[in-house]
Structure formats: structure tokens, C-alpha cells
Design an enzyme around this catalytic site. Structure first.
Site, PDB file in Angstrom:
ATOM      1  N   SER A   1       0.852  -1.182   0.000  1.00 51.81           N
ATOM      2  CA  SER A   1       0.000   0.000   0.000  1.00 51.81           C
ATOM      3  C   SER A   1       0.887   1.231   0.000  1.00 51.81           C
ATOM      4  O   SER A   1       2.012   1.189   0.514  1.00 51.81           O
ATOM      5  CB  SER A   1      -0.895   0.009   1.244  1.00 51.81           C
ATOM      6  OG  SER A   1      -1.577   1.236   1.376  1.00 51.81           O
TER       7      SER A   1
ATOM      8  N   TYR B   1      -2.500  -0.005  10.490  1.00 47.82           N
ATOM      9  CA  TYR B   1      -2.540  -0.502   9.108  1.00 47.82           C
ATOM     10  C   TYR B   1      -1.225  -0.189   8.407  1.00 47.82           C
ATOM     11  O   TYR B   1      -0.621  -1.060   7.765  1.00 47.82           O
ATOM     12  CB  TYR B   1      -3.711   0.134   8.365  1.00 47.82           C
ATOM     13  CG  TYR B   1      -3.740  -0.195   6.895  1.00 47.82           C
ATOM     14  CD1 TYR B   1      -4.221  -1.420   6.451  1.00 47.82           C
ATOM     15  CD2 TYR B   1      -3.282   0.721   5.948  1.00 47.82           C
ATOM     16  CE1 TYR B   1      -4.245  -1.731   5.099  1.00 47.82           C
ATOM     17  CE2 TYR B   1      -3.302   0.422   4.599  1.00 47.82           C
ATOM     18  CZ  TYR B   1      -3.789  -0.800   4.176  1.00 47.82           C
ATOM     19  OH  TYR B   1      -3.790  -1.112   2.830  1.00 47.82           O
TER      20      TYR B   1
END
Length: 204
Positions: free
Chosen positions: A63, A76
């Protein structure tokens, strides 16, 4: 079942929202278990077959949040930072056997990730108040108006078809620029730019 595994794509993931102060150790472990340890478990299952054949490709879906730590989604980001390190080391370890590994780093994408976001238990009484709420609202808006999943699939296919996949491929022109800027700008300036991206509220 087939006697061989050519490609492994690790794309399972969850996102836990909350300020670091509001996230429990159990929530942090859950985040890392799915996004990092889950990836590790799949790699350990598949690599012996790939090494035996002297061929194979592992694609880990990272990501942009694994390059820039996103406030209120720090757990995250931490898990995706870990996937980055895992992939970099894996590439070197597997090189003698002809097995390759690569990262695909999406930014905001329209998927079920937004609706499935998990909120830390203590964020309901958070001291971060409107700043937390407004920041998550901004993230959800960006995700819902982000690229279609097809854009990520296209980059995955490019990685599969590459004879020598690069360490990482970032999805989206704007995110490629941001990732490039992080490499050349001072860390304090990068931090300031990230801080400007999310809503502010007065702290009392």
C-alpha cells in the site's frame, strides 16, 4: 493439487482505524496477524514448491500507506511497512533459486475495504475527537472516489509478465509522484505535507 504453483498473490488485508493511543495490543496483533503474518504463512507454504522447480513469482499487495504512515490508520500502515521489509528481504533470499518477489502498492481504490474498516474499541471515547472523525471521513471519501480495482489488476499483470519484476510498482500517477518525493525530500517536509492532507481541529 496441480503439482506446481507458479504465482502467489497475497492480497488479503484489513484496516483498523484509531489513534495509536486508542489501539490495544490485541487490536495491533490482529492487524499484524492478517496483513503481515498471513502473508508470511502463505509464503512459507508455497516457497518450497517454487524452490524445487527453480521458478515462481510472489506478489505482495502492499500500500502507499506502507510508504507513508497514515494518521489514525497507523496500525494498518505499520503492517504494510512490515510487508515492504518482508518482500525486500525475500527477494534476496530466493534469488539463487530463480524465485522472484515483488510489491504492488495501491493508493485509494474503490473496494469493500472501506465498508469493512474496523474501529478500535477505545476510539468511541477518543481524546482526538473531531480530528479523528474528520480524518477517517476524508479517507473514506478518497477511497470511494479512488481508482477502480481494474487499475490494480493491470499493474499485477504487468508484474507477472515482467521477466525481471522491480521491487515495487505503485498504482496511480499521483501516488508515484508522492513516493518519489519521499525519496528526495527531507523527512520533516514529508511529515508536514501529510499533516496538511487531513482535517484539523482545535485541541482543548
Amino acid at each position: 493439487k496441480e503439482g506446481r504453483i507458479d504465482i502467489l498473490i497475497n492480497c488479503a488485508g484489513i484496516g483498523i482505524a484509531g489513534a495509536v493511543e486508542d489501539c490495544s495490543g490485541e487490536e495491533a496483533l490482529r492487524q499484524m496477524d492478517v496483513n503481515y503474518a498471513g502473508t508470511l504463512r502463505m509464503i512459507r507454504m508455497v516457497v518450497p514448491f517454487m524452490r524445487a522447480r527453480g521458478n515462481g513469482l510472489i506478489i505482495n499487495i502492499g500500500s502507499v500507506g506502507g510508504v507513508f504512515s497514515i494518521p489514525f490508520q497507523t496500525l494498518y500502515s505499520s503492517s504494510k511497512f512490515a510487508v515492504e521489509a518482508l518482500t525486500e528481504g525475500l527477494r534476496i533470499e530466493l534469488k539463487p533459486w530463480g524465485v522472484k518477489a515483488a510489491l504492488v502498492e495501491p493508493g485509494d481504490v474503490r473496494t469493500g475495504f472501506t465498508a469493512a474498516r474496523i474501529y478500535a474499541k477505545d476510539c468511541k471515547t477518543t481524546a482526538y475527537g473531531a480530528r479523528f472523525t474528520q480524518s477517517i471521513k476524508q479517507m473514506e471519501h478518497d477511497e470511494l472516489h479512488g481508482k477502480a480495482p481494474d487499475a490494480v489488476v493491470k499493474v499485477i499483470l504487468q508484474t507477472i509478465r515482467s521477466k525481471n519484476p522491480p521491487v515495487r510498482r505503485t498504482v496511480g500517477g499521483m501516488y508515484k509522484v508522492l513516493v518519489f518525493l519521499k525519496r528526495i525530500l527531507p523527512s520533516r517536509l514529508v511529515e508536514a505535507l501529510l499533516d496538511m492532507m487531513y482535517p484539523k481541529s482545535n485541541v482543548k
